[in-house]
Design a protein around this motif. Structure first.
Motif, short mmCIF file in Angstrom:
data_model
loop_
_atom_site.label_atom_id
_atom_site.label_comp_id
_atom_site.label_asym_id
_atom_site.label_seq_id
_atom_site.Cartn_x
_atom_site.Cartn_y
_atom_site.Cartn_z
N ASP A 108 0.76 -1.26 0.23
CA ASP A 108 0.15 0.06 -0.01
C ASP A 108 0.84 1.01 0.08
O ASP A 108 0.31 2.45 -0.50
N TYR A 109 1.96 1.24 0.79
CA TYR A 109 2.65 2.50 0.67
C TYR A 109 4.16 2.00 1.13
O TYR A 109 4.51 1.19 1.71
N VAL A 110 5.16 3.01 0.70
CA VAL A 110 6.51 2.48 0.84
C VAL A 110 7.47 3.70 1.22
O VAL A 110 7.09 4.72 0.53
N VAL A 111 8.22 3.60 2.15
CA VAL A 111 9.26 4.74 2.47
C VAL A 111 10.42 4.23 2.87
O VAL A 111 10.55 3.06 3.44
N ARG A 112 11.67 4.98 2.71
CA ARG A 112 12.88 4.47 3.11
C ARG A 112 13.23 5.38 4.36
O ARG A 112 13.09 6.25 4.34
N HIS A 113 13.73 4.40 5.35
CA HIS A 113 14.52 4.98 6.63
C HIS A 113 15.48 5.87 6.38
O HIS A 113 16.65 5.40 5.49
N PRO A 114 15.42 7.08 6.80
CA PRO A 114 16.67 7.95 6.61
C PRO A 114 17.97 7.67 6.95
O PRO A 114 18.96 8.11 6.29
N GLN A 115 18.13 6.82 8.00
CA GLN A 115 19.44 6.47 8.62
C GLN A 115 19.96 5.18 8.35
O GLN A 115 21.08 5.01 7.68
N SER A 116 19.10 4.13 8.36
CA SER A 116 19.30 2.68 8.04
C SER A 116 19.29 2.35 6.55
O SER A 116 20.04 1.38 6.09
N GLY A 117 18.37 3.10 5.81
CA GLY A 117 18.41 2.94 4.34
C GLY A 117 17.33 1.67 4.06
O GLY A 117 17.11 1.40 3.09
N HIS A 118 16.71 0.92 5.10
CA HIS A 118 16.03 0.02 4.90
C HIS A 118 14.56 0.61 4.40
O HIS A 118 14.28 1.78 4.85
N LEU A 119 14.02 -0.45 3.80
CA LEU A 119 12.46 -0.08 3.04
C LEU A 119 11.59 -0.41 4.15
O LEU A 119 11.66 -1.50 4.65
N TYR A 120 10.75 0.43 4.60
CA TYR A 120 9.45 0.30 5.42
C TYR A 120 8.15 0.23 4.35
O TYR A 120 8.31 1.27 3.65
N PHE A 121 7.36 -0.46 4.59
CA PHE A 121 6.15 -0.55 3.65
C PHE A 121 5.17 -1.05 4.39
O PHE A 121 5.04 -2.06 5.41
N THR A 122 3.82 -1.07 4.00
CA THR A 122 2.52 -1.43 4.56
C THR A 122 2.06 -2.71 3.71
O THR A 122 2.13 -2.40 2.53
#
Length: 500
Positions: free
Chosen positions: A93-107
């Motif tokens: 549904d949605y994706v965003v990159r963590h500004p420090q770790s660079g990991h992708l967070y998504f729902t």
């Protein structure tokens, strides 16, 4: 995600679009001002209201597929299905990159349509996906449902929207969770100043401000508007600690071109690297179509606005309002049908404003756009202006342009008296100008006539280089003829008639 709060039905899906952006410029694209598109870039494909920017790419999230936009500056070239995230899972549904770790967070949605937060990591060609369990053991066994996650710039605070009920103000609320170095802590509700009895959705972070949409605040009338509030209070020094006091800052509804009265404004995504931003809106009353709009430049600044009237307090529409700094024009706009003008300007600067309309003298103002309220993302300043009208075809009298003696040259006072006329003729170069000069200094008619001839030459020497050559000028000696000038009043008088 099937909830209608996060999805708008769109008719006429097209995956490949070639759309030219039509735009207006309320102000030049400066560090603290922006220009925004007056018309939508596109009708979003699918049942979409969520947009985000990841690694400079603009993504739109439909109920069936994740789409990536291809752009050239502010021009949208099209949408294409993006397969980059298919390695994780379907139903994103949605994706965003963590500004420090660079990991992708998504729902991801489960089979019942509930949305949960996941973290995707990559090591070489291998990908791993793990659910981020917010509130596990506190609220629900699977953790809280999460919609539209966003992070602070330091990556230590996660903000999201959720409809889960414990300690909710009603409907969807905004929540935050703090990272303790190992895990995301128990989510906390952002409080009554932000959350209402309605729905608060689509949070995003811009600089030190939280942006979100709500339909439950005062004057919303059931429609969604985009709001902003400072993440950090002026009293706080720490970036992360200030987040914990987010509910204490004032909440501001963004002015136009956002939040128009005729539709819903839902979501905003900002690409800080390029300076471009996007927001989603349904502009047609009663329509379920969602459209994509864009702006460029920094969002924060000062909204200068005001009412322009004539000497009788009648409002003036179509007045051209120009803001300058020195010789540089930084903003052009026009008053609306109700006589109001609006322009975004940089904070803490001096601007020279001019107001121009046919058959009126140009009005000038100088403004200082110093912010008086640091909590507001966009401060407001009002400056009303009255424009004086030159009556077309009517006689105007200007006295004592040459002083009380027999001086031939125009005095400084006389030049100041003529300056509005010069400006008016430059703004209206197709007019004609009739003037008649009289000088009643003595009983000697011949002397008065000869003095008037010399003063007319001085008047011509002053006027002709300053006015357009297209203006038809006639200057008569009012002391010539049978009557002459012999009243001995000591008065020099210039009669002026301007006609179309």
């Amino acid at each position: 995600m099937k909830n209608k709060l996060h999805r708008l039905t769109v008719i006429g899906v097209s995956l490949i679009l070639g759309l030219q952006v039509s735009s207006f410029t309320p102000c030049g694209a400066q560090e603290s001002a922006f220009s925004a598109n007056q018309q939508s870039m596109a009708v979003l494909p699918g049942r979409v209201s969520n947009v985000s920017v990841v690694d400079g790419n603009l993504y739109c999230f439909s109920s069936e597929v994740l789409l990536r936009a291809q752009r050239s500056g502010q021009q949208l070239l099209g949408f294409w299905a993006d397969t980059a995230f298919s390695k994780f899972s379907e139903g994103i549904d949605y994706v965003v990159r963590h500004p420090q770790s660079g990991h992708l967070y998504f729902t991801l949605r489960d089979k019942k349509g509930r949305s949960y937060l996941y973290c995707g990591t990559q090591e070489g060609d291998k990908y791993s996906v793990k659910q981020v369990r917010l509130g596990a053991g506190f609220f629900f066994s699977k953790g809280m449902t999460v919609h539209h996650p966003t992070f602070t710039t330091d990556g230590n605070i996660l903000i999201f929207s959720s409809a889960d009920k414990p300690r909710s103000q009603g409907g969807y609320d905004l929540w935050y969770s703090q990272f303790d170095g190992k895990r995301w802590a128990k989510p906390e509700n952002l409080g009554k100043r932000i959350n209402s009895a309605g729905d608060e959705i689509t949070p995003s972070i811009y600089r030190d401000c939280l942006l979100f949409a709500s339909n439950g605040h005062k004057d919303d009338g059931g429609k969604h508007n985009i709001y902003a509030t400072r993440l950090i209070s002026d009293r706080m020094q720490s970036d992360t600690v200030g987040m914990l006091n987010i509910g204490r800052s004032r909440v501001q509804k963004l002015p136009e071109p956002f939040n128009v009265a005729s539709g819903n404004d839902f979501d905003m995504a900002i690409d800080t690297a390029s300076g471009y931003g996007y927001w989603v809106s349904s502009r047609n009353a009663g329509s379920s179509d969602s459209q994509l709009f864009s702006f460029v430049g920094a969002l924060d600044g000062v909204l200068l606005w005001g009412l322009v009237t004539d000497p009788f307090e009648h409002t003036l529409a179509g007045v051209r309002v120009t803001a300058r700094q020195g010789d540089q024009v930084v903003c052009n706009t026009f008053t609306d049908q109700d006589g109001f003008y609006r322009m975004y300007l940089q904070c803490g600067q001096y601007y020279d404003l001019s107001f121009q309309l046919d058959n009126y003298f140009v009005a000038f103002e100088t403004v200082n756009t110093e912010k008086t309220d640091g909590e507001l993302l966009i401060a407001e300043a009002r400056r009303d202006v009255r424009m004086d009208r030159l009556p077309m075809g009517e006689r105007i009298y200007l006295d004592d342009l040459f002083g009380p003696n027999v001086d031939i040259e125009l005095s400084d006072y006389g030049m100041d008296k003529l300056a509005p006329l010069v400006r008016f003729l430059n703004d209206n170069p197709s007019t004609s100008l009739q003037m008649s000069l009289t000088n009643d200094l003595t009983d000697d008619r011949t002397f008065n006539r000869l003095l008037t001839d010399q003063r007319i030459q001085s008047l011509q020497t002053y006027l002709y280089p300053l006015i357009p050559p297209t203006v038809k000028v006639t200057i008569a000696n009012g002391c010539a003829g049978v009557s002459g000038c012999s009243n001995a009043s000591g008065l020099s008088r210039l009669m002026v008639i301007v006609e179309e």
